[in-house]
Design a protein around this motif. Sequence first.
Motif, short mmCIF file in Angstrom:
data_model
loop_
_atom_site.label_atom_id
_atom_site.label_comp_id
_atom_site.label_asym_id
_atom_site.label_seq_id
_atom_site.Cartn_x
_atom_site.Cartn_y
_atom_site.Cartn_z
N LEU A 1 49.21 30.34 18.96
CA LEU A 1 47.93 30.44 18.26
C LEU A 1 46.78 29.93 19.13
O LEU A 1 45.66 30.47 19.06
N VAL A 2 47.04 28.93 19.94
CA VAL A 2 46.02 28.45 20.89
C VAL A 2 45.68 29.54 21.89
O VAL A 2 44.50 29.77 22.21
N LEU A 3 46.68 30.24 22.40
CA LEU A 3 46.44 31.32 23.36
C LEU A 3 45.62 32.44 22.72
O LEU A 3 44.71 33.00 23.36
N ILE A 4 45.94 32.78 21.48
CA ILE A 4 45.19 33.83 20.80
C ILE A 4 43.75 33.41 20.55
O ILE A 4 42.81 34.18 20.77
N ALA A 5 43.56 32.16 20.10
CA ALA A 5 42.20 31.67 19.85
C ALA A 5 41.37 31.68 21.14
O ALA A 5 40.18 32.01 21.11
N ALA A 6 42.00 31.34 22.26
CA ALA A 6 41.28 31.33 23.54
C ALA A 6 40.92 32.74 24.00
O ALA A 6 39.91 32.94 24.67
N ASP A 7 41.73 33.70 23.61
CA ASP A 7 41.50 35.08 24.06
C ASP A 7 40.55 35.84 23.15
O ASP A 7 39.67 36.56 23.64
N GLY A 8 40.71 35.67 21.83
CA GLY A 8 39.92 36.49 20.91
C GLY A 8 39.29 35.74 19.77
O GLY A 8 38.67 36.35 18.90
N GLY A 9 39.49 34.42 19.74
CA GLY A 9 38.93 33.62 18.67
C GLY A 9 39.93 33.39 17.55
O GLY A 9 40.82 34.21 17.31
N ALA A 10 39.79 32.28 16.86
CA ALA A 10 40.74 31.90 15.81
C ALA A 10 40.74 32.88 14.64
O ALA A 10 41.71 32.96 13.89
N ALA A 11 39.65 33.65 14.48
CA ALA A 11 39.54 34.58 13.36
C ALA A 11 40.04 35.98 13.70
O ALA A 11 39.90 36.90 12.90
N ALA A 12 40.64 36.15 14.86
CA ALA A 12 41.09 37.47 15.29
C ALA A 12 42.19 38.00 14.37
O ALA A 12 43.02 37.23 13.87
N PRO A 13 42.24 39.31 14.13
CA PRO A 13 43.32 39.88 13.32
C PRO A 13 44.67 39.69 14.00
O PRO A 13 44.80 39.88 15.22
#
Length: 263
Positions: A19-31
Amino acid sequence: MIYAIGDVHGQKAMLDHALVLIAADGGAAAPLVFLGDYTDRGPDSRGVIDALIAGRDAGFDWHFIKGNHDRMFQRFMESGDCHDVAIKSGLSWLNSRLGGDTTLASYGIIPAGPANFDKDDLGREVLTTYPTTEGDLNLAELVALAQARVPQAHLDFLSSNPLMHQADGQLFVHAGIRPGVPLDAQIEDDLIWIRDGWLDNTDDHGMMVVHGHTALDTPEHLGNRIDLDGGAGYGRPLVPAVFDSGAWFTLTDDGRKPLRPAR
């Protein structure tokens, strides 16, 4: 742009990192789509489900698919059923190879030794005693204790998850689909269990099928499907992926890596 995470299998620390990697790439609100198998084998199934429910309740654009291990846990809790017709070996969900024991341990039912089984007329494992730090339990006693320990919200979460999700021209399922069968005629046992007739199929299914269930060493693009089960249930890394501008990438600590067809 949409993100996906394969089989988590109770690996809460790995989930947090993904989830940290996703938040860094597209933001915590990303689908984000989770492909099922949130429980079993790893050490913290309870923590995983808590985190998923918290994200859902916070309004995140998260989508959850039902996996076969999630259904086994649900059925055990509902009726004490420890078997699934798809498991030809006859192993019980309580056998450490399937990992139900670690799921129960995450809710405070701590094994004090291996479970003991007999075999029924169908060759299936039948629990005789389940040693715990609270005493040796038979199946009825174990189910009653689990029902007292597992929050109803967790069971509601597992039972309410759909079998597939479509977005951005991608089809997300847990195990795969039965080739040649329309989506509205697919059956649950295939969507959460299928391997035979699926893994070796090279047909164009009209959309990319993104799935987990069959553990690999690392996620792979197979041309007509993408398998995101990198084996977190066996201690390998949980690798998130993203579909963006018509291409798939995995996410690492060093950024995006193209996920291209292997054949």
